[in-house]
Write an enzyme that holds these catalytic residues in place. Structure first.
Site, PDB file in Angstrom:
ATOM      1  NE  ARG A  77      -3.133   2.605   3.223  1.00 57.99           N
ATOM      2  CZ  ARG A  77      -4.270   2.745   2.496  1.00 57.99           C
ATOM      3  NH1 ARG A  77      -5.449   1.679   2.305  1.00 57.99           N
ATOM      4  NH2 ARG A  77      -4.851   3.797   3.092  1.00 57.99           N
ATOM      5  NE  ARG A  85      -6.946   7.225  -1.453  1.00 57.07           N
ATOM      6  CZ  ARG A  85      -6.670   7.295  -0.282  1.00 57.07           C
ATOM      7  NH1 ARG A  85      -7.817   6.165   0.543  1.00 57.07           N
ATOM      8  NH2 ARG A  85      -6.473   8.127   0.128  1.00 57.07           N
ATOM      9  CG  ASP A 113      -8.558   3.768   0.482  1.00 56.72           C
ATOM     10  OD1 ASP A 113      -8.058   3.085   1.416  1.00 56.72           O
ATOM     11  OD2 ASP A 113      -9.392   4.302   0.038  1.00 56.72           O
ATOM     12  CG  ASP A 115     -13.212   1.885   2.474  1.00 56.55           C
ATOM     13  OD1 ASP A 115     -11.088   1.910   3.919  1.00 56.55           O
ATOM     14  OD2 ASP A 115     -12.501   2.901   1.813  1.00 56.55           O
TER      15      ASP A 115
HETATM   16  N1  ROI Z   1     -12.467   8.217  -5.029  1.00 61.57           N
HETATM   17  C1  ROI Z   1     -13.611   7.998  -5.880  1.00 61.57           C
HETATM   18  N2  ROI Z   1     -14.183   7.617  -7.381  1.00 61.57           N
HETATM   19  N3  ROI Z   1     -13.275   6.128  -5.494  1.00 61.57           N
HETATM   20  C2  ROI Z   1     -12.235   6.004  -4.118  1.00 61.57           C
HETATM   21  O1  ROI Z   1     -12.248   4.286  -3.767  1.00 61.57           O
HETATM   22  C3  ROI Z   1     -11.909   7.018  -3.314  1.00 61.57           C
HETATM   23  N4  ROI Z   1     -10.910   7.030  -2.178  1.00 61.57           N
HETATM   24  C4  ROI Z   1     -10.928   7.725  -1.522  1.00 61.57           C
HETATM   25  C5  ROI Z   1     -10.720   8.833  -2.105  1.00 61.57           C
HETATM   26  C6  ROI Z   1      -9.826   9.477  -2.079  1.00 61.57           C
HETATM   27  C7  ROI Z   1     -11.711   9.744  -1.189  1.00 61.57           C
HETATM   28  N5  ROI Z   1     -11.563   9.160  -3.170  1.00 61.57           N
HETATM   29  C8  ROI Z   1     -11.900   7.798  -4.121  1.00 61.57           C
HETATM   30  O2  ROI Z   1     -10.324   7.399  -0.635  1.00 61.57           O
END
Ligand code: ROI
Length: 162
Positions: free
Chosen positions: A81, A90, A93, A95
Site C-alpha cells: 500500500r 492509493r 483501500d 473499508d
Molecule cells: N474516489 C473514488 N472515485 N473512489 C475511491 O475509492 C476513493 N477513495 C478515496 C477518496 C480519496 C475519497 N476518493 C475516492 O479514499
C-alpha cells in the site's frame, strides 16, 4: 456466529484490477465471499489523480469487527500500500462498510462507514450484491446518488473467478 459484512475496495495506483482480485482471494480466507461488478469512477477529492477502480465484496465471517479491521489493514499493507496524500491516490483501500446491522463508533472504526450514502462508487456495487439493501432504514435504490450515478462498469462479476 457468522455475520454478513460488506467491504469496499478502491485503487488508483498500479495494476488496480490485479491488486483488487488479489485482495478478493485474501478476503476469501476469512469466510464466504461474493464480488460486485468492477467499476471505474472519477476521483472524489483532488481531481488531478487517476480514476479509481471500485468494487464491494460481501463477506460472511465469524470475525469480530476489530479483528476483521486488523485483517483488512494487514491485507492493505501486504499489497504494498502506497498513499501519496490525504484524499489522494492509493494502491489499495479496504473499508469495512457494513457489519450486519451494527452501529459501531470507536477510535478505530465507524460503521456504517462515513460517507457511504454519498458515494455512488460504494452504493452501486452494494446494490449488485443485494438489490434490497437498506442502511439506517433507507432503501439504497431510492437514493438520488444512485439514481443520478454515471459510473462505468469495467467488468461484470467475472473479474474474480473462484
Ligand atoms: N474516489 C473514488 N472515485 N473512489 C475511491 O475509492 C476513493 N477513495 C478515496 C477518496 C480519496 C475519497 N476518493 C475516492 O479514499
Amino acid at each position: 456466529m457468522s455475520q454478513v459484512t460488506y467491504i469496499g475496495l478502491g485503487s488508483n495506483l498500479g495494476d488496480s484490477q490485479s491488486i483488487m482480485a488479489e485482495a478478493f482471494y485474501k478476503l476469501a480466507s476469512l469466510g464466504a465471499v461474493k464480488a460486485s461488478k468492477l467499476y471505474h469512477s472519477p476521483p472524489m477529492g483532488p481531481q488531478d489523480q487517476p480514476h479509481y477502480h471500485n468494487a464491494v465484496v460481501q463477506l460472511v465471517t465469524d470475525l469480530a469487527p476489530l479483528d476483521l479491521l486488523d485483517q483488512l489493514q494487514n491485507f492493505e499493507q501486504e499489497s504494498g500500500r502506497v498513499r501519496l496524500r490525504h484524499w489522494g491516490e492509493r494502491t489499495l483501500d479496504l473499508d469495512l462498510l457494513l457489519y450486519a446491522q451494527e452501529q459501531i463508533q470507536n477510535e478505530r472504526l465507524t460503521v456504517p462507514h462515513v460517507g457511504v450514502l454519498e458515494r455512488d462508487f460504494v452504493l452501486l456495487p452494494l446494490l449488485d450484491l443485494d438489490p434490497h439493501l437498506q442502511i439506517n432504514g433507507l432503501n439504497l435504490q431510492d437514493t438520488n446518488v444512485v439514481k443520478q450515478s454515471n459510473l462505468t462498469v469495467l467488468v461484470d462479476e467475472s473479474w474474480v473467478n473462484i
